[in-house]
Design a protein around this motif. Sequence first.
Motif, PDB file in Angstrom:
ATOM      1  N   VAL A  25     -25.328 -19.178  65.188  1.00 29.44           N
ATOM      2  CA  VAL A  25     -24.541 -17.963  65.389  1.00 29.44           C
ATOM      3  C   VAL A  25     -23.113 -18.329  65.774  1.00 29.44           C
ATOM      4  N   TYR A  26     -22.978 -19.305  66.636  1.00 29.89           N
ATOM      5  CA  TYR A  26     -21.656 -19.822  67.010  1.00 29.89           C
ATOM      6  C   TYR A  26     -20.915 -20.322  65.776  1.00 29.89           C
ATOM      7  N   TYR A  27     -21.615 -21.021  64.894  1.00 29.49           N
ATOM      8  CA  TYR A  27     -20.995 -21.563  63.691  1.00 29.49           C
ATOM      9  C   TYR A  27     -20.487 -20.461  62.762  1.00 29.49           C
ATOM     10  N   ILE A  28     -21.181 -19.332  62.725  1.00 29.48           N
ATOM     11  CA  ILE A  28     -20.705 -18.224  61.903  1.00 29.48           C
ATOM     12  C   ILE A  28     -19.320 -17.803  62.362  1.00 29.48           C
ATOM     13  N   ASP A  29     -19.170 -17.650  63.671  1.00 27.34           N
ATOM     14  CA  ASP A  29     -17.880 -17.234  64.203  1.00 27.34           C
ATOM     15  C   ASP A  29     -16.790 -18.264  63.950  1.00 27.34           C
ATOM     16  N   ILE A  30     -17.087 -19.516  64.250  1.00 30.92           N
ATOM     17  CA  ILE A  30     -16.038 -20.526  64.142  1.00 30.92           C
ATOM     18  C   ILE A  30     -15.681 -20.807  62.679  1.00 30.92           C
ATOM     19  N   LEU A  31     -16.678 -20.777  61.782  1.00 32.01           N
ATOM     20  CA  LEU A  31     -16.386 -21.003  60.373  1.00 32.01           C
ATOM     21  C   LEU A  31     -15.611 -19.836  59.787  1.00 32.01           C
ATOM     22  N   SER A  32     -15.988 -18.614  60.165  1.00 32.65           N
ATOM     23  CA  SER A  32     -15.276 -17.432  59.676  1.00 32.65           C
ATOM     24  C   SER A  32     -13.834 -17.421  60.174  1.00 32.65           C
ATOM     25  N   THR A  33     -13.628 -17.920  61.390  1.00 26.76           N
ATOM     26  CA  THR A  33     -12.285 -17.935  61.976  1.00 26.76           C
ATOM     27  C   THR A  33     -11.382 -18.955  61.304  1.00 26.76           C
ATOM     28  N   HIS A  34     -11.931 -20.123  61.003  1.00 26.90           N
ATOM     29  CA  HIS A  34     -11.110 -21.223  60.485  1.00 26.90           C
ATOM     30  C   HIS A  34     -11.173 -21.380  58.962  1.00 26.90           C
ATOM     31  N   TYR A  35     -12.015 -20.583  58.315  1.00 32.55           N
ATOM     32  CA  TYR A  35     -12.149 -20.685  56.854  1.00 32.55           C
ATOM     33  C   TYR A  35     -12.348 -19.265  56.321  1.00 32.55           C
ATOM     34  N   SER A  36     -11.250 -18.571  56.113  1.00 32.04           N
ATOM     35  CA  SER A  36     -11.291 -17.144  55.813  1.00 32.04           C
ATOM     36  C   SER A  36     -12.088 -16.767  54.556  1.00 32.04           C
ATOM     37  N   PRO A  37     -12.162 -17.613  53.510  1.00 26.55           N
ATOM     38  CA  PRO A  37     -12.975 -17.209  52.347  1.00 26.55           C
ATOM     39  C   PRO A  37     -14.470 -17.101  52.654  1.00 26.55           C
ATOM     40  N   ILE A  53     -18.579 -28.965  66.649  1.00 28.96           N
ATOM     41  CA  ILE A  53     -19.973 -28.632  66.377  1.00 28.96           C
ATOM     42  C   ILE A  53     -20.851 -28.567  67.620  1.00 28.96           C
ATOM     43  N   VAL A  54     -20.273 -28.781  68.794  1.00 30.72           N
ATOM     44  CA  VAL A  54     -21.076 -28.787  70.021  1.00 30.72           C
ATOM     45  C   VAL A  54     -20.568 -27.700  70.970  1.00 30.72           C
ATOM     46  N   PRO A  55     -21.136 -26.502  70.895  1.00 35.03           N
ATOM     47  CA  PRO A  55     -20.717 -25.434  71.804  1.00 35.03           C
ATOM     48  C   PRO A  55     -21.210 -25.689  73.224  1.00 35.03           C
ATOM     49  N   LYS A  56     -20.494 -25.172  74.197  1.00 30.35           N
ATOM     50  CA  LYS A  56     -20.895 -25.300  75.591  1.00 30.35           C
ATOM     51  C   LYS A  56     -22.128 -24.438  75.862  1.00 30.35           C
ATOM     52  N   GLY A  57     -22.890 -24.838  76.865  1.00 30.86           N
ATOM     53  CA  GLY A  57     -24.102 -24.102  77.197  1.00 30.86           C
ATOM     54  C   GLY A  57     -23.842 -22.652  77.527  1.00 30.86           C
ATOM     55  N   GLU A  58     -22.747 -22.365  78.229  1.00 26.30           N
ATOM     56  CA  GLU A  58     -22.452 -20.980  78.584  1.00 26.30           C
ATOM     57  C   GLU A  58     -22.122 -20.130  77.365  1.00 26.30           C
ATOM     58  N   GLY A  61     -21.245  -8.797  74.372  1.00 25.11           N
ATOM     59  CA  GLY A  61     -21.282  -8.642  72.926  1.00 25.11           C
ATOM     60  C   GLY A  61     -21.179  -7.197  72.501  1.00 25.11           C
ATOM     61  N   SER A  62     -21.364  -6.235  73.431  1.00 24.99           N
ATOM     62  CA  SER A  62     -21.326  -4.834  73.050  1.00 24.99           C
ATOM     63  C   SER A  62     -19.918  -4.360  72.744  1.00 24.99           C
ATOM     64  N   SER A  63     -18.909  -5.158  73.109  1.00 22.99           N
ATOM     65  CA  SER A  63     -17.528  -4.764  72.879  1.00 22.99           C
ATOM     66  C   SER A  63     -17.074  -5.001  71.455  1.00 22.99           C
ATOM     67  N   GLY A  64     -17.841  -5.771  70.672  1.00 24.95           N
ATOM     68  CA  GLY A  64     -17.488  -5.998  69.280  1.00 24.95           C
ATOM     69  C   GLY A  64     -16.305  -6.911  69.101  1.00 24.95           C
ATOM     70  N   SER A  65     -16.087  -7.888  69.967  1.00 25.29           N
ATOM     71  CA  SER A  65     -14.916  -8.749  69.902  1.00 25.29           C
ATOM     72  C   SER A  65     -15.162 -10.000  69.073  1.00 25.29           C
ATOM     73  N   SER A  66     -16.280 -10.060  68.372  1.00 29.57           N
ATOM     74  CA  SER A  66     -16.637 -11.261  67.661  1.00 29.57           C
ATOM     75  C   SER A  66     -15.991 -11.369  66.296  1.00 29.57           C
ATOM     76  N   ALA A  67     -15.881 -12.614  65.812  1.00 32.19           N
ATOM     77  CA  ALA A  67     -15.396 -12.833  64.446  1.00 32.19           C
ATOM     78  C   ALA A  67     -16.387 -12.330  63.420  1.00 32.19           C
ATOM     79  N   VAL A  68     -17.609 -11.998  63.852  1.00 31.99           N
ATOM     80  CA  VAL A  68     -18.589 -11.429  62.935  1.00 31.99           C
ATOM     81  C   VAL A  68     -18.730  -9.937  63.211  1.00 31.99           C
ATOM     82  N   ALA A  69     -17.610  -9.278  63.447  1.00 28.41           N
ATOM     83  CA  ALA A  69     -17.523  -7.828  63.534  1.00 28.41           C
ATOM     84  C   ALA A  69     -18.430  -7.233  64.604  1.00 28.41           C
ATOM     85  N   GLY A  70     -18.548  -7.930  65.745  1.00 26.41           N
ATOM     86  CA  GLY A  70     -19.307  -7.378  66.843  1.00 26.41           C
ATOM     87  C   GLY A  70     -20.790  -7.505  66.692  1.00 26.41           C
ATOM     88  N   VAL A  71     -21.258  -8.158  65.616  1.00 30.45           N
ATOM     89  CA  VAL A  71     -22.697  -8.290  65.419  1.00 30.45           C
ATOM     90  C   VAL A  71     -23.273  -9.289  66.405  1.00 30.45           C
TER      91      VAL A  71
END
Length: 203
Positions: free
Chosen positions: A80-92, A151-156, A187-197
């Motif tokens: 799930v973290y990778y979805i956000d970071i890949l979407s952020t750094h690779y727009s296609p 590729i290594v997200p923090k535990g928090e 996560g309820s605020s929808g601030s994610s790179a995956v449109a709040g999902v």
Amino acid sequence: MDPSIKALPQLYQHCPTNDLVYLISDMLLELVGLNDKIPLSGAGLTRFHSRAPPTISIPDYLSRLALHASLQPSILLSMVYYIDILSTHYSPFVVSSLTVHRFLITAATVASKGLCDSFLTNGFYAKVGGVSLMELNLLELEFLVRVGWRIVPKGEVLEEYYRSLIGRLQSKYIIEGAEEALGDTPGSSGSSAVAGVAGPAGS
């Protein structure tokens, strides 16, 4: 508490794999439903795109990966973290019916190497994921370059994604001992790179 609502452990490390697969699959299905409505142009094609959607469903595919590759909760949440970071750094890149399966097997391979002391060979991951070894090697390299080897997200961060995923499905799940705080789930605020999902990205 409503008996139809399942209480999950406060620590994501203790969450049953089947429940985590369900939480992530539900989020992915929503993302795919949204992104499949976006017209695809040639400029939007990536290495993660298949010619046609695979016949295996997202929940079944993720369950297959989790079972045969023994994916730990940290690896599943890293996807799930990778979805956000890949979407952020690779727009296609977007999660769609044409990309989700290749993304998942690539993410499982990368996360296993980044987060586990022992992991399987790319040949094994390729067999489990239904792709050739050459294709997985290329997908892995493409992924690493696009995310800048982050590729290594923090535990928090994984903890926040875990709570965000549970917060999406408040009619089915709750965190043990936190029923009164459901409305404050991250996560309820929808601030994610995956449109709040999912939840907000972090490193």
